[in-house]
Every structure is written in structure tokens, then in C-alpha cells.
Scaffold this active site. Structure first.
Site, PDB file in Angstrom:
ATOM      1  N   PHE A 199      13.066   2.619  -0.931  1.00  0.00           N
ATOM      2  CA  PHE A 199      13.304   1.173  -0.922  1.00  0.00           C
ATOM      3  C   PHE A 199      12.890   0.642  -2.299  1.00  0.00           C
ATOM      4  CE2 PHE A 199      11.818  -3.215  -0.101  1.00  0.00           C
ATOM      5  CZ  PHE A 199      13.047  -3.746   0.203  1.00  0.00           C
ATOM      6  N   ASP A 200      13.424  -0.523  -2.733  1.00  0.00           N
ATOM      7  CA  ASP A 200      13.171  -0.950  -4.126  1.00  0.00           C
ATOM      8  C   ASP A 200      11.699  -1.131  -4.486  1.00  0.00           C
ATOM      9  OD1 ASP A 200      14.752  -2.577  -2.402  1.00  0.00           O
ATOM     10  OD2 ASP A 200      14.645  -4.263  -3.781  1.00  0.00           O
ATOM     11  N   ALA A 228       8.834   1.622   8.267  1.00  0.00           N
ATOM     12  CA  ALA A 228       9.001   0.193   8.569  1.00  0.00           C
ATOM     13  C   ALA A 228       9.845  -0.023   9.837  1.00  0.00           C
ATOM     14  CB  ALA A 228       9.635  -0.514   7.378  1.00  0.00           C
ATOM     15  N   LYS A 234       8.288  -5.515  10.027  1.00  0.00           N
ATOM     16  CA  LYS A 234       9.541  -5.131  10.677  1.00  0.00           C
ATOM     17  C   LYS A 234       9.226  -4.691  12.122  1.00  0.00           C
ATOM     18  CE  LYS A 234      10.650  -4.790   6.125  1.00  0.00           C
ATOM     19  NZ  LYS A 234       9.702  -5.017   5.022  1.00  0.00           N
ATOM     20  N   HIS A 246      17.410 -11.114  -9.687  1.00  0.00           N
ATOM     21  CA  HIS A 246      18.105 -11.788  -8.576  1.00  0.00           C
ATOM     22  C   HIS A 246      17.279 -12.888  -7.921  1.00  0.00           C
ATOM     23  CE1 HIS A 246      15.872  -8.447  -6.827  1.00  0.00           C
ATOM     24  NE2 HIS A 246      15.885  -9.082  -5.680  1.00  0.00           N
TER      25      HIS A 246
HETATM   26  N1  F0G Z   1       9.822  -0.092   2.802  1.00  0.00           N
HETATM   27  C1  F0G Z   1      10.972  -0.513   3.357  1.00  0.00           C
HETATM   28  C2  F0G Z   1      11.908   0.485   3.966  1.00  0.00           C
HETATM   29  C3  F0G Z   1      11.278  -1.887   3.367  1.00  0.00           C
HETATM   30  O1  F0G Z   1      12.420  -2.302   3.915  1.00  0.00           O
HETATM   31  C4  F0G Z   1      10.360  -2.814   2.805  1.00  0.00           C
HETATM   32  C5  F0G Z   1      10.642  -4.239   2.786  1.00  0.00           C
HETATM   33  C6  F0G Z   1       9.177  -2.297   2.236  1.00  0.00           C
HETATM   34  C7  F0G Z   1       8.953  -0.933   2.264  1.00  0.00           C
HETATM   35  C8  F0G Z   1       8.165  -3.193   1.592  1.00  0.00           C
HETATM   36  O2  F0G Z   1       7.472  -3.898   2.547  1.00  0.00           O
HETATM   37  O3  F0G Z   1       8.032  -6.300   2.140  1.00  0.00           O
HETATM   38  O4  F0G Z   1       6.081  -5.614   3.555  1.00  0.00           O
HETATM   39  O5  F0G Z   1       5.996  -5.296   1.110  1.00  0.00           O
HETATM   40  N2  F0G Z   1      11.786  -4.738   3.015  1.00  0.00           N
HETATM   41  C9  F0G Z   1      12.129  -6.146   3.086  1.00  0.00           C
HETATM   42  C10 F0G Z   1      13.608  -6.303   3.262  1.00  0.00           C
HETATM   43  C11 F0G Z   1      11.551  -6.976   1.999  1.00  0.00           C
HETATM   44  O6  F0G Z   1      14.076  -7.460   3.203  1.00  0.00           O
HETATM   45  O7  F0G Z   1      14.321  -5.329   3.500  1.00  0.00           O
HETATM   46  P1  F0G Z   1       6.867  -5.364   2.322  1.00  0.00           P
END
Ligand code: F0G
Length: 464
Positions: A130-131, A223, A264, A455
Site C-alpha cells: 500500500f502507498d 487491514a 478498516k 494529489h
Molecule cells: N495498509 C493498507 C492495506 C491500507 O489500505 C492502509 C490505509 C494502510 C496500510 C495505512 O493505514 O491509514 O491507518 O495509516 N488505507 C486507507 C485507504 C488510507 O483509503 O485505503 P492508516
């Protein structure tokens, strides 16, 4: 879709509503002005002016009456709070992992883990980072490498487990670089970056096998672990009769550690954890935790948050809930497809990703087709989504101009237990209207954009 214990065609929301919040109704004229003032960047729009908010499924879910009761029972002691022990027990029970470290959200777990790992110039391999995970790996000086399953990027072609890792390519890479240079393997369930697609148990087992062979620790970015486990129940041979809780436990048994954004699948608005068996690594993590998040029995959270997470982690494994959850995104996906809107197929667990490149071929990548579609969804229907394309991921040339990204997607994320079927019917109706009038959707151009994470703050205007 295969049924669990429910024998009827109509899958219902498995809850009744106790507290309600009004939606932000606005007129089209008003939204036209709002978009202009927000510089065509949906992050700049006040949530009150959004009718259906599909920006993210993170921290936007509705807690249950049980969780709210837990909030009242939260123990706010600085050290050794009862709520921490409830939290710790819930995670140990689910994951079987020994060392449980609370953090305020997922990226804090990432920052702590990769700092403690101190794997400068080594590789972290994954199905897809994930980013924020990638950013934290890279901030620690390590190198993040993705090995998505072959076919994962063919959005039109459906498949049961398009979130899988390409195990062969991973092993080839390990041999090429030498196992000493691979610091960790992270499997993201479900695979958010590639459309919320699940990872099969078979794939997890194969990844674990090569990790064991080369002595590489395997962690889950979990997540959306419950959604992933439910997909395994629905789609993988041999699991249709297995309770989802057991499937989830089997997933965790395969790994050496896990990190979670609890925003999540723990059904809460804030929180996260890091869990592992490696005691030495956990001690390093706790040192950093105390420095940056808080003492090891609260880690940046209030006692009440820990309590709500402990309850949410159990609730999320309720199969009626998961049936409704996965059916909801499938319903949205089917509705879009029926109206000629191309999506990442099949629909993901936590949302549906529209393929804007295919939907709007008249807009070239430099004019941000994903962002143009996201703005059109807001203009016509007050629906907020997020672009995952050139605006988010486009590299820049020496003059700062955007180079096209490999995909132009718009994610319609589904907050948990928040919207009902008629809300989704409405979203489909608006999207269908856009499909009929797509020629009227025009591209955008940049007014100004910072070089990093542009973005969030970029300013745009309709292309001239
Ligand atoms: N890993 C995954 C797979 C995620 O989808 C996210 C967050 C994170 C780590 C980071 O977690 O936001 O609690 O610091 N995803 C959100 C999204 C932001 O909109 O998909 P975080």
C-alpha cells in the site's frame, strides 16, 4: 454468489439503525461553485457538502451499540489499563502472535516496524505495498518491490484471487539478490492497490514456504483480513464449510507477524496494531513506540479506543455481516457494469474501482481522466470518490510535468455499515447518467502541484 446460512436471494443489511446523521444535500449549481473553489480537488471539499462519501473505507465505518458501550467502559489508566488487556487478548486470540503493540493507525505500525528492522539498502518484497507502506519502507532506506500475480493488471478479466503474489517471480528475485538482502515479505490482504482483491490460502502457503526456505520473515498487512477470509470461504476449494473465524486464524498462523490499520476491519474510527513472535524485534519496536506514540499499553490510543477495537475484531467475523459487506460491493459493481461502466473485475471487498482510462478514452492521461470522472461524480451527484491514477502516482519530468501512470482508476470505497442499498442504487443511477453523457466530461489541467503527495493539495482547472 454462494450462500452461507441465508437461503434468500435478497441479502439484507444485518443491522437496524439506532443513530442517524443527515446527509449533505446541495444543488448542482452549488456543487459547481464548490468544485471551482476547491480547485477540482475533492480533498478540499467540506464533508458537509458531500452527499455520499466514498473517498475511503478507512475510519469511516459505523460502530455497533456494543462498541459504544465499550467506549463507556474504556479504562483510561496511563499504564496497564484493563482495556489494553482486552485489546491484547482479542489480538492474541485471533492471530496467535505473542507480542502485541498498539499504535494510533496503520502507518505508525509501518514506521515503527521498518525503523526497528533497520534494513537499509535491503529489499522488502510484497504482493503489492500500500502507498504508506511503500513510503515507510523507503523512508527507512530499504527498497520496496511488488510481485503481483500475473493477470492482476488485466482489469477486464475476472479471477477469484487477483490479489495473489507471483511466488515464482518472488523466488527468482530472492535468488538473484541473495536471501541476506531480503529483509521481509509483506502480504497485503486484501490487496488494496490492485482493486481490493483477495489472496488465496494456497498462495499464502506458497509464499510462506519460500520465506521459510530462505529464512525471510513473512508479515501480513491485515487491514482487511476478515474480507479476505470471507472471499476464501466463497471462492477457495475446501473452505465453503469452514467458519470464517477459523479461516482468519489459519491465515495468521502462516505468518511471523502482522500489522493492521484497525480503521478498516476492526470496525473503528481510529487505531492499529503491530504483532509478532520475534521478541527481540518487538523490544526495539516498543522503544520506538514509547518515543513516538506512547507507553506500550496504549500506544497513542485512548483506553476507550482499545476497547472498541477488541470488540470490533470479533464482530467483523460475523458471517451475516461479511455476507452483506461483500454483497454490497458486488451489487455496486454489477450495477456499474450493467450500465456500461468498466471496472476492475471482479469488484473488490471494500469497494469498486472504475477503469477511467477505458471509460473516458477521449481524455488523455495528461488531462487526468480519473480526476475528471471523480469531479463529474461530485458535480452531478454529490458523490465523493478518489482518483488512483496520474494525479496520485504520475511521475514528474524535470519541468514538473506529470507523466502518465500505468492505470487511471477511480475508487468508490464503501464505508462499513454506513450506507444502505438505496444509497448504492442512487450511486449507480448517477454513474449511469454519466455513462450516457460521458462526452460532456472534460479533462483537467494543473494550476499548481507540490512534488510530493501532490494529489492531496494539487490545484486544477478545466483544461482549455
Ligand atoms: N495498509 C493498507 C492495506 C491500507 O489500505 C492502509 C490505509 C494502510 C496500510 C495505512 O493505514 O491509514 O491507518 O495509516 N488505507 C486507507 C485507504 C488510507 O483509503 O485505503 P492508516
Amino acid at each position: 454468489m454462494k450462500k452461507t446460512s441465508w437461503q434468500w436471494k435478497t441479502i439484507i443489511e444485518p443491522f437496524k439503525i439506532k443513530t442517524v446523521e443527515p446527509l449533505g444535500f446541495t444543488s448542482r449549481e452549488e456543487r459547481e461553485r464548490i468544485l471551482e473553489t476547491a480547485h477540482y480537488n475533492l480533498f478540499n471539499i467540506k464533508a458537509d457538502k458531500v452527499l455520499i462519501d466514498m473517498l475511503t473505507d478507512s475510519g469511516t465505518g459505523a460502530m455497533s451499540a456494543e462498541q459504544w458501550a465499550g467506549i463507556m467502559k474504556g479504562d483510561e489508566s496511563y499504564a496497564g489499563a484493563r482495556s489494553f488487556y482486552n485489546f491484547e487478548m482479542a489480538i492474541k486470540n485471533l492471530t496467535g502472535l505473542e507480542e502485541i503493540i498498539p499504535v494510533h493507525q496503520g502507518r505508525a505500525a509501518e514506521k515503527i516496524l521498518f525503523t526497528a528492522l533497520a534494513a537499509k539498502e535491503k529489499y522488502v518484497i510484497s504482493n503489492s505495498h500500500f502507498d504508506t507502506t511503500r513510503a515507510n519502507v523507503e523512508a527507512s532506506g530499504a527498497i520496496a518491490m511488488d510481485f503481483p500475480a500475473p493477470g492482476a493488471l488485466d482489469f477486464d478479466k475476472t479471477g477469484p484471487f487477483k490479489g495473489n503474489a507471483d511466488v515464482e517471480a518472488m523466488e527468482k528475485f530472492i535468488k538473484e539478490k541473495g536471501e541476506k538482502n531480503i529483509a521481509m515479505c509483506i502480504i497485503t490482504v486484501t490487496n488494496n492497490s490492485l482493486g481490493g482483491q483477495p489472496v488465496s490460502m494456497e498462495n499464502l502457503k506458497s509464499v510462506k514456504k519460500i520465506c521459510d526456505k530462505y529464512g525471510i520473515p513473512m508479515f501480513l498487512d491485515c487491514a482487511r483480513f476478515a474480507e479476505n477470509a470471507y472471499f476464501i470461504k466463497l471462492r477457495e476449494r475446501g473452505y465453503s464449510e469452514t467458519p470464517v473465524e477459523e479461516i482468519a486464524k489459519e491465515m495468521f498462523e502462516l505468518c511471523d507477524g502482522a500489522m493492521m490499520s484497525s480503521k478498516k476491519d476492526a470496525l473503528v474510527n481510529i487505531g492499529g496494531f503491530l504483532a509478532m513472535n520475534d521478541r527481540e524485534l518487538s523490544l526495539k519496536c516498543r522503544q520506538i513506540l514509547i518515543l513516538t506514540e506512547g507507553f506500550s499499553t496504549y500506544g497513542g490510543l485512548a483506553g476507550r479506543d482499545l476497547e472498541a477495537i477488541a470488540i470490533g475484531l470479533k464482530e467483523v467475523l460475523n458471517e451475516e455481516y461479511l455476507q452483506y459487506r461483500i454483497r454490497s460491493s458486488q451489487y455496486l459493481g454489477e450495477g456499474l457494469l450493467k450500465n456500461g461502466i468498466p471496472i476492475v473485475n471482479p469488484p473488490g471487498g471494500h469497494g469498486v474501482y472504475i477503469n477511467a482510462k477505458k471509460f473516458l478514452p477521449h481524455i488523455k492521461p495528461q488531462q487526468f481522466p480519473g480526476q475528471a470522472l471523480a469531479c463529474a461524480l461530485y458535480l452531478e451527484g454529490g458523490i465523493r470518490t478518489v482518483e488512483i491514477g496520474t494525479l496520485m502516482f504520475g511521475k514528474r519530468d524535470s519541468k514538473g510535468n506529470f507523466l502518465p501512470a500505468s492505470m487511471e482508476l477511480v475508487r468508490m470505497a464503501m464505508p462499513r455499515r454506513v450506507y444502505t442499498q438505496s444509497h448504492i442504487d442512487y450511486v449507480i443511477e448517477v454513474a449511469a447518467y454519466l455513462a450516457k453523457n460521458k462526452k460532456s466530461i472534460k479533462g483537467l489541467e494543473i494550476v499548481e502541484a507540490p512534488l510530493v503527495l501532490s494529489h492531496f493539495t494539487a490545484k486544477l482547472k478545466p483544461a482549455s
